[in-house]
Scaffold this active site. Structure first.
Site, short mmCIF file in Angstrom:
data_model
loop_
_atom_site.label_atom_id
_atom_site.label_comp_id
_atom_site.label_asym_id
_atom_site.label_seq_id
_atom_site.Cartn_x
_atom_site.Cartn_y
_atom_site.Cartn_z
N HIS A 62 5.63 -29.37 -32.06
CA HIS A 62 6.67 -30.15 -32.73
C HIS A 62 6.55 -31.65 -32.44
O HIS A 62 6.67 -32.08 -31.29
CB HIS A 62 8.05 -29.68 -32.30
N SER A 103 2.27 -31.15 -36.16
CA SER A 103 3.43 -30.36 -35.77
C SER A 103 3.13 -28.88 -35.96
O SER A 103 2.19 -28.51 -36.68
CB SER A 103 4.65 -30.76 -36.59
N SER A 107 10.11 -29.57 -38.25
CA SER A 107 10.50 -30.04 -36.92
C SER A 107 10.11 -31.47 -36.60
O SER A 107 10.56 -32.04 -35.61
CB SER A 107 9.89 -29.12 -35.85
N ASP A 149 1.42 -24.49 -29.74
CA ASP A 149 2.79 -23.97 -29.71
C ASP A 149 2.93 -22.97 -30.85
O ASP A 149 3.10 -23.37 -32.01
CB ASP A 149 3.79 -25.11 -29.85
N GLU A 201 2.37 -22.88 -25.44
CA GLU A 201 3.74 -23.26 -25.12
C GLU A 201 4.76 -22.14 -25.25
O GLU A 201 5.74 -22.11 -24.50
CB GLU A 201 4.15 -24.43 -26.05
N ASP A 222 13.39 -24.45 -20.65
CA ASP A 222 13.26 -24.73 -22.07
C ASP A 222 14.06 -23.71 -22.87
O ASP A 222 14.97 -24.05 -23.64
CB ASP A 222 11.78 -24.69 -22.43
N ASN A 223 13.75 -22.43 -22.69
CA ASN A 223 14.34 -21.40 -23.53
C ASN A 223 15.83 -21.20 -23.27
O ASN A 223 16.63 -21.11 -24.20
CB ASN A 223 13.61 -20.08 -23.33
N CYS A 278 18.43 -24.07 -25.18
CA CYS A 278 19.19 -23.48 -26.29
C CYS A 278 20.69 -23.65 -26.11
O CYS A 278 21.43 -23.64 -27.09
CB CYS A 278 18.83 -22.01 -26.43
N HIS A 288 10.34 -18.43 -33.07
CA HIS A 288 9.32 -19.40 -33.50
C HIS A 288 9.06 -19.38 -35.00
O HIS A 288 8.99 -20.41 -35.65
CB HIS A 288 8.01 -19.18 -32.75
N HIS A 346 15.63 -29.54 -28.14
CA HIS A 346 16.17 -29.52 -26.78
C HIS A 346 16.24 -30.93 -26.18
O HIS A 346 15.49 -31.81 -26.57
CB HIS A 346 15.28 -28.66 -25.88
N SER A 399 9.14 -28.50 -19.33
CA SER A 399 8.17 -27.74 -20.11
C SER A 399 6.85 -28.51 -20.25
O SER A 399 5.76 -27.97 -20.01
CB SER A 399 8.75 -27.44 -21.49
N GLN A 451 2.58 -28.41 -19.26
CA GLN A 451 1.46 -28.58 -20.18
C GLN A 451 0.43 -29.55 -19.62
O GLN A 451 -0.78 -29.31 -19.68
CB GLN A 451 1.95 -29.08 -21.55
#
Length: 485
Positions: A62, A85, A90, A139, A205, A239-240, A244, A350, A404, A412, A416
């Site tokens: 993204h 992306s 996104s 991702d 990701e 992240d998740n 959220c 996703h 986020h 996150s 990476q």
């Protein structure tokens, strides 16, 4: 499709919506950097030694303000970067413009068609006649998929002279992929083999992309090493789950102006993403119901005071439906026909196949009313009532909002950077085979440690006696390899 690559005054390639937004993008990038201490620490620690000097990195992730900080961390460490992306809705256009002007080749804009999306993916992988990238930040696995499908098609072509047949699949998106590969074969029948030979590895990701990687590993089809960033604690949990909690209500409010309090919200799935969504809805005052297949996740939801029912139990009563599973065929058109008028249907998994968009779009007599971009009301002919679908069934937190928060994405994206460094530094050692790996716990804990100061935390230190007593090193790692929560 008449898309042309443009170039900056310095010769860097790009294709974005509006380069005049670059100054606005730069201002927001500077704000985000303050909230992303992990990435800034990576620049401080690794920047002087330029560990990525000579490395080509392609990203399919993204193209947001937060991703811009990731990209400029990679370039600060010496990498040359090309980016697209991983979702048609996104991209934040001001972020894409700033990076295209200042730092890296970018091919991304909000509202791409599927044809444009895959064109952008192909451009991000196109490093000229010398092969493709050395490393991929992926991702969802689309860049990885394109290379694997390309290699497969080239092998068939070399043996039989046959081109891939886009009509061999009824999946419209995969038809586009096969068309791209077919066209490429006529120009360079070894294009994707050259990419495969050059690639050191990929860091992935998200859950969907990781599942693809493990499937390829199991069948022996994986062409290069992969690091599963998704299952790092500082990615999956932060992240998740925590991301959220912010982005679901943000997306709902921006898209529909709905008051969440008092509504009945159905969260399909209670993994990390589902837990974050359920917590957000509960905090906002909604009555939350969870659907689950997994008895452990179901029990966790119950222990949080949530109901666990089937979709069929509540489809005609709920006000908000959010899919989070990463699976397919979760909410079908027959479910949507039974929903109350103006029920909101959205996805924070996703891909777009959790919600039966094809069934909805092809339902006889259905009427689509676009209220604003990524907010559509679909009216059924027999009932004259409608549902509101966000982001055409794709990621609503990025399609309808800005994703986020920066601090969460710093956790996150620091993973990476560390994964990319690990693959690059070990490229000649033989440490990584054509398999899927996770980062060791001491690196996961390092990512967490880099973010503590921003929140004013001070860690207690183990004494030597305490360390010996629990058999944990004074400096860690403190968690076993299998720990995720």
């Amino acid at each position: 499709m008449a898309l042309l690559v443009e170039k900056t005054s310095s010769g860097r390639e790009y294709k974005v919506k509006d380069m005049s937004q670059a100054d606005f993008g730069r201002l927001e990038i500077e704000l985000a950097e303050v909230e992303m201490p992990g990435l800034v620490s990576c620049r401080t620690e690794f920047g002087p030694s330029q560990p990525f000097k000579g490395a080509r990195i392609t990203g399919s992730l993204h193209m947001t303000i937060q991703t811009a900080v990731l990209i400029e961390t990679l370039t600060a460490l010496g990498a040359e970067v090309r980016w697209c992306s991983c979702n048609i809705f996104s991209t934040q256009d001001h972020a894409a413009a700033a990076i295209a002007r200042d730092s890296a080749a970018v091919f991304a804009w909000k509202g791409e068609t599927l044809q444009e999306y895959w064109w952008c993916t192909e451009r991000a992988l196109d490093w000229g006649p010398g092969g493709g990238p050395d490393l991929i930040v992926d991702d969802g696995g689309d860049a990885t998929l394109l290379i694997h499908e390309g290699v497969k098609a080239e092998e068939v072509f070399a043996k039989t002279g046959q081109f891939p047949d886009p009509t061999s699949t009824d999946n419209p998106e995969f038809q586009i992929v096969l068309t791209i590969i077919k066209d490429g074969l006529q120009v360079d029948p070894k294009k994707y083999h050259k990419m495969k030979e050059r690639l050191v590895g990929v860091s992935e990701e998200t859950t969907t992309g990781v599942k693809r990687l493990y499937q390829m590993q199991e069948t022996g089809a994986l062409l290069f090493p992969a690091i599963n960033v998704n299952d790092s604690v500082t990615k999956s949990k932060f992240d998740n789950l925590y991301g959220c909690r912010h982005s679901l209500p943000d997306g709902l409010m921006r898209a529909t102006d709905v008051m969440i309090a008092g509504k009945v919200a159905v969260i399909c799935g209670y993994g990390d993403v589902g837990k974050g969504c359920a917590a957000a809805m509960k905090t906002a005052g909604a009555r939350v119901i969870v659907t689950e297949i997994d008895p452990i996740c179901a029990l966790q939801a119950l222990m949080e005071g949530l109901q666990v029912l089937t979709l069929e139990d509540v489809v005609s009563e709920a006000d908000i439906f959010c899919t989070t599973t990463g699976n397919k065929d979760i909410i079908m058109v027959d479910h949507m026909r039974k929903m109350k008028n103006n029920a909101i249907v959205c996805n924070i998994g996703h891909f777009d196949n959790e919600i039966d968009m094809l069934g909805l779009e092809t339902f006889p007599g259905v009427k689509r009313i676009t209220i604003k971009p990524q907010t559509d009301r679909w009216v059924f002919p027999d009932t004259k009532s409608g549902i509101i679908v966000l982001a055409e069934g794709r990621l609503m937190n990025l399609g309808c909002a800005t994703g986020h928060p920066s601090f969460v994405m710093s956790c996150s994206f620091t993973n990476q950077v560390i994964a990319q460094l690990e693959l690059w530094n070990e490229k000649s050692s033989g440490k990584y085979e054509k398999k899927v790996y996770v980062l060791p716990k001491h690196l996961d804990e390092k990512v967490a440690a880099l973010h503590l100061g921003k929140l004013g935390a001070r860690l207690t230190k183990l004494t030597k006696d305490q360390s010996d007593y629990v058999s944990i090193p004074v400096e860690g790692p403190y968690k076993p390899v299998h720990y995720r929560y």
